[in-house]
Scaffold this motif. Sequence first.
Motif, mmCIF file in Angstrom:
data_model
loop_
_atom_site.group_PDB
_atom_site.id
_atom_site.type_symbol
_atom_site.label_atom_id
_atom_site.label_comp_id
_atom_site.label_asym_id
_atom_site.label_seq_id
_atom_site.Cartn_x
_atom_site.Cartn_y
_atom_site.Cartn_z
ATOM 1 N N TRP A 131 0.816 -1.211 0.000
ATOM 2 C CA TRP A 131 0.000 0.000 0.000
ATOM 3 C C TRP A 131 0.857 1.272 0.000
ATOM 4 O O TRP A 131 0.443 2.292 -0.546
ATOM 5 C CB TRP A 131 -0.961 -0.009 1.194
ATOM 6 C CG TRP A 131 -2.037 -1.032 1.013
ATOM 7 C CD1 TRP A 131 -2.107 -2.277 1.568
ATOM 8 C CD2 TRP A 131 -3.181 -0.911 0.162
ATOM 9 N NE1 TRP A 131 -3.224 -2.947 1.132
ATOM 10 C CE2 TRP A 131 -3.913 -2.127 0.261
ATOM 11 C CE3 TRP A 131 -3.669 0.095 -0.674
ATOM 12 C CZ2 TRP A 131 -5.092 -2.347 -0.437
ATOM 13 C CZ3 TRP A 131 -4.844 -0.135 -1.368
ATOM 14 C CH2 TRP A 131 -5.542 -1.332 -1.245
ATOM 15 N N TYR A 132 2.018 1.179 0.602
ATOM 16 C CA TYR A 132 2.932 2.328 0.520
ATOM 17 C C TYR A 132 3.334 2.575 -0.925
ATOM 18 O O TYR A 132 3.340 3.721 -1.403
ATOM 19 C CB TYR A 132 4.181 2.100 1.373
ATOM 20 C CG TYR A 132 5.311 3.037 1.000
ATOM 21 C CD1 TYR A 132 5.293 4.378 1.376
ATOM 22 C CD2 TYR A 132 6.387 2.588 0.227
ATOM 23 C CE1 TYR A 132 6.306 5.244 1.000
ATOM 24 C CE2 TYR A 132 7.403 3.442 -0.146
ATOM 25 C CZ TYR A 132 7.355 4.767 0.242
ATOM 26 O OH TYR A 132 8.363 5.627 -0.131
ATOM 27 N N TYR A 133 3.672 1.523 -1.645
ATOM 28 C CA TYR A 133 4.108 1.689 -3.038
ATOM 29 C C TYR A 133 2.959 2.096 -3.943
ATOM 30 O O TYR A 133 3.185 2.744 -4.980
ATOM 31 C CB TYR A 133 4.783 0.399 -3.529
ATOM 32 C CG TYR A 133 6.147 0.246 -2.923
ATOM 33 C CD1 TYR A 133 7.254 0.855 -3.483
ATOM 34 C CD2 TYR A 133 6.323 -0.465 -1.741
ATOM 35 C CE1 TYR A 133 8.506 0.751 -2.906
ATOM 36 C CE2 TYR A 133 7.566 -0.580 -1.150
ATOM 37 C CZ TYR A 133 8.655 0.045 -1.737
ATOM 38 O OH TYR A 133 9.886 -0.044 -1.147
ATOM 39 N N PHE A 134 1.748 1.748 -3.558
ATOM 40 C CA PHE A 134 0.592 2.224 -4.312
ATOM 41 C C PHE A 134 0.465 3.749 -4.166
ATOM 42 O O PHE A 134 0.320 4.466 -5.166
ATOM 43 C CB PHE A 134 -0.681 1.543 -3.827
ATOM 44 C CG PHE A 134 -1.936 2.150 -4.378
ATOM 45 C CD1 PHE A 134 -2.282 1.996 -5.722
ATOM 46 C CD2 PHE A 134 -2.777 2.910 -3.570
ATOM 47 C CE1 PHE A 134 -3.439 2.575 -6.237
ATOM 48 C CE2 PHE A 134 -3.937 3.482 -4.072
ATOM 49 C CZ PHE A 134 -4.264 3.324 -5.406
ATOM 50 N N VAL A 135 0.532 4.242 -2.919
ATOM 51 C CA VAL A 135 0.460 5.695 -2.690
ATOM 52 C C VAL A 135 1.653 6.381 -3.346
ATOM 53 O O VAL A 135 1.512 7.451 -3.959
ATOM 54 C CB VAL A 135 0.409 6.006 -1.182
ATOM 55 C CG1 VAL A 135 0.431 7.516 -0.946
ATOM 56 C CG2 VAL A 135 -0.832 5.400 -0.557
#
Length: 449
Positions: A221-225
């Motif tokens: 989810w960090y890499y998505f943001v």
Amino acid sequence: MHFHFSFYSSILLIFFTHGVLFSILLLRKALVENNKPCLWMAGLTVACTLNIVPWMLGHAGWYSLQPYRDILFYFPFQNFFLLGPLIFFYTRALLNPGNHFRKKEWAHFGPAIFYLLYTAIMFVTDRIILRRPFFYADGHDRDLDNWYRIAGIVSISFYLFLSLRYYSVYKKAAVQILSFADTMLFRWIKRYLLALLVIQVLDILFLCLYPAWGSFTSKWWYYFVFSVLFYYVAFNGYTNSIQALFSFRLLNNGSDALLLFQSKQVLAFTPVLLLNNEAEQVIETGQKEGDFSLSDDKEIALWKEKILDVVENKAVYKDSEITLSSLAKLLNTNASVLSKVVNKGVGINFNDFINGYRVTAFKKSVEAGEHKRQTILGVSIDCGFNSKTTFNRVFKKHTGLSPKDYIRQVDAERKTENVGPREEFDVPDYNLGRLHQPHPPSSSQTSGI
């Protein structure tokens, strides 16, 4: 080529594809238009695109199969030491086009180069010399080690600080020499740096929440943001069309002094001023601050009267592109004297000084009913503003009201009092006794009344 299309890998693949596309577009724009900021942004976009590759390919099954696993292990997709310098040099190239990249500045990329060498050493040791995993004996990707991520956060934070400081210096210089500084404040840079700051905060948060190896789905989810924000940065970096109209160089004298350059074409720069940010005044190149003869209050007041006479009688504020230097030429003086008088005699910077007259001119036009004969934007342009956004922001700053609210207020007062427009021209109160008394406008100012 193996690629398992899952929810996680497919989403990042979309951002990866767009990252590659924007990298090509930015590079093409940089080469065709000789646009240095786009060249740095292209490099930053490439680095950000590569940064999501391990998580995209990891969720596509690459860590489970050979030779794909070795590709992820031995190719440094995530070079955190590269991101910080790219962020800073893009910021500098956009705000300060006359400051060219120098050979000694390659030192900023030293840690990124050393990490590439470190990766090469790991590959040679494991695959050529020992022919067995040594650095990767635990089966963990070294790009995902916590020490490396922490070092990357420190590096990026340092260059973000430098970029924010550079932007602050630019803003101080802009309001001292441009009457249209609001247009040239590069609010895109502010949003761009804010987006990068959000990425940093999230990186620290996820590192604290999931410090151990694993938890790949949660960390995704960090890499998505990250992907969403870097897509925003790349898109706006490509579409940005504003170019700085002056250049400056920070002096290595222990202060915040700048050697300031100015050019309308942003092609060749001639030294015109030395700006001291702490004192918010300019000092002529080649002249020491102590050499100024304008230390006497009477002399400052005399120059102040000359400046106000020219600004009012020639209505130079109606020129949307007037600068400190162009006004100094009208007064047959230099920008250094003019800046010192405006800052010390009037008590505000050059940008606010000129905009004060523009706001007053607009208010007078409204009182004369000019807003009923043309659009509000048209009236504001006649008064010297160059855009609707700038006008709205400046007008509210000076009056506390939006232009429409002010017009409604004037119309309501006129209906209540049943009076026509005033016949005198009020000017901003800059503490000069002669100007406190209203005086008749020129013929050009009374036309249409």
